[in-house]
Design a protein around this motif. Structure first.
Motif, mmCIF file in Angstrom:
data_model
loop_
_atom_site.group_PDB
_atom_site.id
_atom_site.type_symbol
_atom_site.label_atom_id
_atom_site.label_comp_id
_atom_site.label_asym_id
_atom_site.label_seq_id
_atom_site.Cartn_x
_atom_site.Cartn_y
_atom_site.Cartn_z
ATOM 1 N N CYS A 17 8.044 38.084 20.104
ATOM 2 C CA CYS A 17 9.599 37.937 21.010
ATOM 3 C C CYS A 17 10.613 38.290 19.770
ATOM 4 C CB CYS A 17 9.822 36.803 21.440
ATOM 5 S SG CYS A 17 8.643 36.328 23.018
ATOM 6 N N ALA A 18 10.333 37.891 18.395
ATOM 7 C CA ALA A 18 11.334 38.145 17.490
ATOM 8 C C ALA A 18 11.421 39.653 16.936
ATOM 9 C CB ALA A 18 11.014 37.276 16.105
ATOM 10 N N PHE A 19 10.395 40.178 17.131
ATOM 11 C CA PHE A 19 10.400 41.498 16.965
ATOM 12 C C PHE A 19 11.031 42.345 18.029
ATOM 13 C CE2 PHE A 19 8.601 45.712 17.926
ATOM 14 C CZ PHE A 19 8.983 46.417 17.097
ATOM 15 N N LEU A 20 10.822 41.772 19.391
ATOM 16 C CA LEU A 20 11.346 42.783 20.489
ATOM 17 C C LEU A 20 12.935 42.306 20.546
ATOM 18 C CD1 LEU A 20 8.372 41.906 23.241
ATOM 19 C CD2 LEU A 20 9.102 44.446 22.009
ATOM 20 N N ASP A 21 13.345 41.245 19.906
ATOM 21 C CA ASP A 21 14.810 40.820 20.046
ATOM 22 C C ASP A 21 15.560 41.904 18.965
ATOM 23 O OD1 ASP A 21 14.365 39.309 22.175
ATOM 24 O OD2 ASP A 21 14.191 37.539 21.019
ATOM 25 N N THR A 22 14.662 41.846 17.946
ATOM 26 C CA THR A 22 15.665 42.474 16.808
ATOM 27 C C THR A 22 15.411 43.873 16.331
ATOM 28 O OG1 THR A 22 13.872 41.650 15.027
ATOM 29 C CG2 THR A 22 15.624 40.108 15.731
ATOM 30 N N THR A 23 14.343 44.399 16.807
ATOM 31 C CA THR A 23 14.197 45.990 16.605
ATOM 32 C C THR A 23 15.117 46.805 16.867
ATOM 33 O OG1 THR A 23 12.499 47.550 16.610
ATOM 34 C CG2 THR A 23 13.029 46.387 18.758
ATOM 35 N N ASP A 24 15.321 47.859 15.932
ATOM 36 C CA ASP A 24 16.363 48.996 16.253
ATOM 37 C C ASP A 24 15.705 50.123 16.801
ATOM 38 O OD1 ASP A 24 14.913 49.818 13.797
ATOM 39 O OD2 ASP A 24 16.861 50.307 12.785
ATOM 40 N N ALA A 25 14.487 49.879 17.098
ATOM 41 C CA ALA A 25 13.486 51.092 17.787
ATOM 42 C C ALA A 25 14.325 51.742 18.919
ATOM 43 C CB ALA A 25 12.260 50.660 18.233
ATOM 44 N N ASP A 26 14.141 53.093 19.254
ATOM 45 C CA ASP A 26 14.511 53.724 20.509
ATOM 46 C C ASP A 26 13.403 53.699 21.581
ATOM 47 O OD1 ASP A 26 17.077 54.751 19.405
ATOM 48 O OD2 ASP A 26 15.816 55.795 17.958
ATOM 49 N N VAL A 27 12.270 53.464 21.062
ATOM 50 C CA VAL A 27 11.100 53.422 22.023
ATOM 51 C C VAL A 27 10.082 52.497 21.385
ATOM 52 C CG1 VAL A 27 9.156 54.789 23.272
ATOM 53 C CG2 VAL A 27 11.445 55.885 22.508
ATOM 54 N N VAL A 28 9.652 51.520 22.378
ATOM 55 C CA VAL A 28 8.359 50.726 21.987
ATOM 56 C C VAL A 28 7.418 50.717 22.997
ATOM 57 C CG1 VAL A 28 7.810 48.275 21.841
ATOM 58 C CG2 VAL A 28 10.125 49.063 21.066
ATOM 59 N N VAL A 29 6.123 51.157 22.411
ATOM 60 C CA VAL A 29 5.101 51.461 23.265
ATOM 61 C C VAL A 29 3.964 50.349 22.925
ATOM 62 C CG1 VAL A 29 3.215 52.930 23.869
ATOM 63 C CG2 VAL A 29 5.556 53.811 22.961
ATOM 64 N N ALA A 30 3.575 49.571 24.229
ATOM 65 C CA ALA A 30 2.681 48.685 24.351
ATOM 66 C C ALA A 30 1.038 49.138 24.527
ATOM 67 C CB ALA A 30 3.080 47.236 25.338
ATOM 68 N N THR A 31 0.440 48.753 23.849
ATOM 69 C CA THR A 31 -1.143 49.474 24.037
ATOM 70 C C THR A 31 -2.169 48.632 24.594
ATOM 71 O OG1 THR A 31 -1.661 48.735 21.800
ATOM 72 C CG2 THR A 31 -0.533 50.856 21.845
ATOM 73 N N ARG A 32 -1.834 47.373 25.121
ATOM 74 C CA ARG A 32 -3.031 46.655 25.895
ATOM 75 C C ARG A 32 -2.247 45.879 26.719
ATOM 76 N NH1 ARG A 32 -7.254 44.812 23.466
ATOM 77 N NH2 ARG A 32 -7.571 43.364 25.067
ATOM 78 N N PRO A 33 -2.905 45.094 27.689
ATOM 79 C CA PRO A 33 -2.215 44.566 28.755
ATOM 80 C C PRO A 33 -1.403 43.231 28.225
ATOM 81 C CG PRO A 33 -4.309 45.283 29.643
ATOM 82 C CD PRO A 33 -4.447 45.604 28.272
#
Length: 752
Positions: A101-117
């Motif tokens: 959650c900390a990563f998802l809150d602070t990332t400056d990515a333009d795209v985030v890809v999740a690879t498992r359910p």
């Protein structure tokens, strides 16, 4: 564009890991890419990561690492987000929730890809609209338990895009999720061009690879191969991978008496070198989400026989053109497909060549472009109409304006850069290839080879590698002084370990359990960005039996470092067996657990090479060939030297002699009985009831050690197992015994 991939464990071996790292490496050619690994379980990724990809672990589970967090108090609390029915739900905790959650809150990515359910659900619930949220399906719609399926379906509704690895599975998802606005599409996995040489299709070997799980139906493949072995006993099957079905598969091999034909090889990080040994590849699954192993085998030129199961094989293979498809779940059909290729070398050649051509549609650049197009279309769809119109207008105006050339670097007037005079760290990376004469051709490509940065020759030598871990490898084997015969001058000779380091850049071979050491000169590259090379020839370098670690030594300061192994090509060993009249000097290069290049060496003036072992009908039988100065004669016998003081030695006459070939049958064993049918060597009863086996070639000859050395297997005791057999000695007491190979690949027998 900044792209982040969420991966369960980038430090493990698996199809999702391999395909994600491949895609990340391909996209990194044009974008900033990072792989966020929830867990870190090893010092280095086993599958290798492109030097252009940033790897960021969130929770360190290495017990010896200073950053170890396995005992963190939040690790004892279960995840609040991950579906409890997820197969790896027990691995997710309150700590992983917090870090993700900390990563998802602070990332400056333009795209985030999740690879498992588990990660798809987390991304949907805690991701941000600041970036595109993309889910990936590496299985298929029908192969999740209901709780996971329900949770992921709900999550998909809140994503920007969802990608499956087959068009058929994308259609299944759309059919089950009517009215969902999320873009659901199929994009295949990518398989990079391997650096290993393609197969020559000459080795009588079938290869399969994947997790040892029920769905792969390796039990069916073993059953089919029993039919192959019955008519073509020279052929072998190797299955690479690990998983919960290993014990069941081992039992199937034992039950069918295929212990000398079917081998469970365990996991292999650089699988491309193993496909290059195969003349046929086999896929026996009852379902596949895609079929990465099919692409890998095609790249190696190994023709594939695959069960035509959902979803991947039929989308990849055109039956009869670039591979063969057979009905799933049918051992006879699978055996029939294998036999077609085994008995028709011309068909093998045609399908193998067609497969190498067809697999190019899965090239990294092709698949990366498909993802780039998807990202661009999703970003465009999220942009308001007015903004899109304004952007188009700006582009139209910009295209009408005259273009001014970019300033030339030749006119740069800044201060001249000064070369760094500090010694560069030595980080040697490389590998080797064994030729059909058994010569080991080593290549080295590393930073710090020539001392300080900026010094002559230091440019063009990079410590980074591409996604396969061996960038530019082919140049190491172009014609040079190292590629001639072993008798040629150059790096194949050995020098004294006391030689001055200033004589040249050197490859240093050091015996792991002694002080013996050899320095072999390395030849500099013949072209820019080429590799340093050396050839190790058995007739020029007398290495004692054991294990030798390979180091690289820099002449400027004498610094030496272990050579990291990126690629170890052993196929030449399968064509390089010495003649029976010759003594045995045999080297097997391999990659250590720590990722370094090493040699396993055997050196014997006389040796009994075991070619066949059988267990059944109340006896154990050994077949083999005597090498060296030990011709067979009258009085030849199998001799067993007991390890325990309470156990007698054994001796039984050789029953069959044909030149240097022999066969001997063992029907009884003296000594105490151990405990437990499944007891392994060295366990429970210690050394009692264990005999090391030798062959006495003639009445007055010295015994010759028996073993299986002359191929590419470094540690045979891990891959070659035999069942226990009931023997009845003269005293009338029934005992059970089994063959096993020791840590030195020698043959022994034990009571159990």
């Amino acid at each position: 564009m900044r792209i982040s991939f969420l991966l369960h464990n980038a430090y493990a071996i698996g199809g999702t890991v391999r395909s994600t790292l491949n895609l990340a490496g391909a996209l990194a050619a044009r974008h900033e890419v990072e792989v966020v690994s929830v867990f870190r379980t090893a010092d280095k990724p086993l599958l290798g990561v492109s030097g252009k990809v940033r790897l960021q672990p969130l929770v360190d589970e290495r017990p010896e690492a200073p950053s170890y967090e396995g005992a963190h108090e939040l690790m004892a609390r279960p995840s609040d987000v991950v579906p409890p029915t997820e197969v790896l739900a027990h691995r997710y905790t309150a700590l992983t929730d917090q870090r993700l959650c900390a990563f998802l809150d602070t990332t400056d990515a333009d795209v985030v890809v999740a690879t498992r359910p588990a990660l798809v659900v987390l991304l949907a619930e805690h991701g941000s609209r600041r970036y595109l949220r993309i889910g990936q399906e590496h299985l298929s719609y029908d192969h999740h338990v209901s709780g996971v399926r329900t949770a992921q379906n709900q999550a998909i509704r809140h994503l920007d895009g969802f990608v499956t690895v087959s068009a058929r599975d994308a259609a299944d998802h759309r059919r089950h999720l009517p009215g969902v606005g999320t873009r659901i599409t199929g994009i295949a996995n990518t398989a990079p061009e391997p650096q290993a040489e393609p197969s020559d299709l000459r080795v009588p070997l079938v290869v399969a690879a994947g997790r040892l799980v029920r769905v792969k139906r390796y039990d069916l493949l073993i059953e089919a191969f029993a039919k192959i072995a019955a008519v073509h006993p020279e052929w072998r099957l190797r299955i690479y991978g690990q998983g919960p079905e290993r014990a069941n598969l081992r039992a199937a091999v034992d039950a069918l008496g295929l212990n000398d034909h079917v081998f469970l090889m365990g996991p292999h990080a650089v699988i491309e070198t193993e496909w290059a040994k195969a003349s046929v590849a086999a896929v026996s699954s009852e379902w596949e989400s895609f079929g990465m192993t099919i692409l890998e085998a095609m790249h190696a030129g190994a023709p594939v026989v695959a069960a035509d199961c959902p979803h991947g094989p039929g989308e990849i293979i055109t039956d009869g053109h670039d591979g063969l498809l057979v009905p799933p779940g049918d051992a006879d059909a699978l055996a029939g497909g294998l036999l077609r290729l085994i008995e028709d070398p011309g068909l093998r050649d045609r399908l193998g060549a067609a497969g190498r051509a067809a697999v190019q549609r899965y090239a990294p650049r092709v698949i990366a472009r498909e993802y780039e197009q998807l990202f661009a279309e999703l970003r465009e769809a999220r942009t308001p109409v007015a903004v899109r119109v304004m952007r188009r207008a700006r582009r139209a105006v910009r295209d009408l304006l005259p273009r001014t050339p970019a300033p030339s670097q030749a006119h740069h007037s800044g201060p001249a850069s000064r070369p760094d005079t500090k010694p560069r760290p030595l980080r040697p990376q490389g590998g080797c290839r064994v030729d059909t004469e058994g010569r080991v051709r080593v290549w080295v490509r590393a930073s710090g080879l020539c001392g300080p940065s900026g010094s002559p020759g230091s440019s063009g030598l990079s410590s980074s590698a591409d996604s396969s871990g061996a960038s530019g490898l082919s140049s190491a084997f172009r014609p040079s002084s190292t590629s001639g015969p072993s008798g040629a001058s150059g790096p194949s000779g050995a020098s004294s370990p006391s030689g001055p380091p200033g004589e040249g850049f050197a490859l240093v071979l050091r015996h792991r359990h002694g002080d013996a050491e050899f320095r072999v000169p390395l030849e500099p590259p013949t072209e820019a960005k080429g590799a340093w090379t050396a050839t190790l020839a058995r007739d020029r370098l007398e290495l004692a039996e054991g294990r030798w670690d390979l180091h690289v030594q820099r002449p400027s300061d004498g610094v030496r470092r272990r050579l990291d192994a990126l690629l170890v090509e052993q196929r030449g060993l399968l064509h390089a067996a010495p003649a029976p009249e010759e003594s045995v000097a045999w080297w097997i290069p391999y990659r250590t657990k720590g990722g370094h290049l090493a040699l396993r060496t055997f050196r014997r003036t006389a040796h009994g090479e075991v070619t066949g072992l059988s267990a059944g009908d109340g006896s154990l039988a050994v077949e083999g060939v005597v090498h060296g100065e030990a011709p067979l004669g009258a009085g030849a016998a199998l001799v067993g030297i007991a390890r325990g003081e309470e156990t007698e030695d054994l001796e039984t006459p050789v029953t069959t002699v044909q030149g240097r070939r022999f066969r001997v049958r063992l029907t009884s064993l003296p000594g105490p009985v151990g405990t437990g049918d499944d007891q392994e060597e060295g366990a429970g009863s210690g050394e009692e009831g264990v005999w090391d086996l030798f062959l006495r070639p003639a009445e007055d000859a010295a015994p010759v050690r028996l073993g299986r050395l002359l191929d590419d297997v470094v540690d045979r005791k891990k891959t070659t197992k035999y069942p226990a057999v009931a023997l009845t000695p003269a005293e009338g007491v029934t005992v059970r015994a089994r063959f096993f190979f020791t840590v030195s690949n020698d043959l022994a027998v034990r009571l159990c």
